[in-house]
Design a protein around this motif. Structure first.
Motif, short mmCIF file in Angstrom:
data_model
loop_
_atom_site.label_atom_id
_atom_site.label_comp_id
_atom_site.label_asym_id
_atom_site.label_seq_id
_atom_site.Cartn_x
_atom_site.Cartn_y
_atom_site.Cartn_z
N VAL A 136 -37.09 72.22 7.28
CA VAL A 136 -35.95 72.26 8.20
C VAL A 136 -36.13 73.40 9.20
O VAL A 136 -35.90 73.23 10.41
N ALA A 137 -36.57 74.55 8.72
CA ALA A 137 -36.83 75.69 9.62
C ALA A 137 -37.91 75.34 10.63
O ALA A 137 -37.83 75.72 11.81
N GLN A 138 -38.94 74.59 10.21
CA GLN A 138 -40.00 74.15 11.11
C GLN A 138 -39.43 73.24 12.19
O GLN A 138 -39.79 73.35 13.37
N LEU A 139 -38.52 72.35 11.82
CA LEU A 139 -37.90 71.47 12.81
C LEU A 139 -37.09 72.27 13.81
O LEU A 139 -37.16 72.02 15.02
N GLU A 140 -36.35 73.26 13.34
CA GLU A 140 -35.60 74.12 14.27
C GLU A 140 -36.55 74.85 15.21
O GLU A 140 -36.28 74.96 16.41
N ALA A 141 -37.69 75.33 14.69
CA ALA A 141 -38.68 76.02 15.53
C ALA A 141 -39.26 75.06 16.57
O ALA A 141 -39.47 75.44 17.73
N LEU A 142 -39.49 73.82 16.20
CA LEU A 142 -40.01 72.84 17.15
C LEU A 142 -38.97 72.51 18.22
O LEU A 142 -39.33 72.31 19.38
N LEU A 143 -37.70 72.47 17.85
CA LEU A 143 -36.64 72.27 18.86
C LEU A 143 -36.66 73.41 19.87
O LEU A 143 -36.46 73.19 21.07
N GLU A 144 -36.91 74.63 19.40
CA GLU A 144 -37.02 75.77 20.31
C GLU A 144 -38.26 75.64 21.19
O GLU A 144 -38.20 75.88 22.40
N LYS A 170 -28.32 70.70 22.17
CA LYS A 170 -29.29 71.15 21.17
C LYS A 170 -28.55 71.86 20.02
O LYS A 170 -28.85 71.60 18.84
N ALA A 171 -27.58 72.71 20.34
CA ALA A 171 -26.83 73.43 19.31
C ALA A 171 -26.08 72.46 18.40
O ALA A 171 -25.98 72.69 17.19
N GLU A 172 -25.56 71.39 18.97
CA GLU A 172 -24.87 70.36 18.17
C GLU A 172 -25.83 69.76 17.15
O GLU A 172 -25.49 69.59 15.97
N LEU A 173 -27.04 69.43 17.58
CA LEU A 173 -28.03 68.85 16.66
C LEU A 173 -28.42 69.83 15.58
O LEU A 173 -28.54 69.46 14.40
N VAL A 174 -28.61 71.09 15.94
CA VAL A 174 -28.99 72.11 14.96
C VAL A 174 -27.87 72.27 13.92
O VAL A 174 -28.15 72.35 12.71
N CYS A 221 -40.26 66.37 12.80
CA CYS A 221 -41.25 67.40 13.18
C CYS A 221 -42.48 66.72 13.78
O CYS A 221 -42.97 67.15 14.84
N ASP A 222 -42.97 65.68 13.14
CA ASP A 222 -44.14 64.97 13.66
C ASP A 222 -43.87 64.37 15.03
O ASP A 222 -44.76 64.35 15.89
N GLY A 223 -42.66 63.91 15.27
CA GLY A 223 -42.32 63.37 16.58
C GLY A 223 -42.45 64.41 17.68
O GLY A 223 -43.00 64.14 18.76
#
Length: 153
Positions: free
Chosen positions: A103-111, A11-15, A42-44
């Motif tokens: 981008v921040a929203q995508l990071e939040a969704l990854l979390e 996950k850290a690599e993707l971020v 994000c939609d995914g």
């Protein structure tokens, strides 16, 4: 070892790769802009968590065998597959707004999708059907990786 969002280092690599993207990043294939791609990812994840309902894909190319190939075959996903209307930013997908905020929203969704315990129930995938948490986290890694490669990240 197969990469997955279940593993913190994957996950850290993707971020880290996600943070390399810029609004002017140029695609290597496809139609989406980099900003549309961020919203598509994000939609995914919203699809997986149930926040964004998506209709099942009809037709013969779906199910267990396709799911296994997509998730576990030792090859990167090829370019050129069309997504569902709900995840297509030119159709029913979420429209881009502010690049940094998206981008921040995508990071939040990854979390969100990797939190333990989980605060949602995984939904049906429109092509692969019911998936285990392990399969969703593998899919999530592969989906993000595929689109980061699309933009050279």
């Amino acid at each position: 070892m197969l990469k997955t969002l279940a593993r913190q280092r994957d996950k850290a690599e993707l971020v880290a790769r996600l943070r390399m993207l810029r609004p002017e990043s140029v695609r290597r294939w496809g139609r989406m802009s980099v900003h549309q791609m961020v919203c598509h990812l994000c939609d995914g994840f919203r699809m997986g968590t149930g926040e964004k309902p998506v209709r099942r894909v009809a037709g013969p190319v779906r199910g267990t065998m396709i799911k296994w190939i997509a998730l576990y075959a030792p090859a990167p996903w090829p370019a050129g597959f069309r997504t569902t209307a709900e995840l297509d930013q030119e159709r029913l997908g979420t429209s881009p707004t502010d690049f940094a905020a998206d981008v921040a929203q995508l990071e939040a969704l990854l979390e969100l999708v990797t939190e333990n315990p989980r605060s949602f129930e995984w939904q049906m995938h429109p092509l692969f059907g019911r998936m285990s948490e392990a399969a969703w986290l593998r899919w999530g890694y592969l989906h993000v990786d595929h689109h980061l490669r699309q933009f050279g990240a």
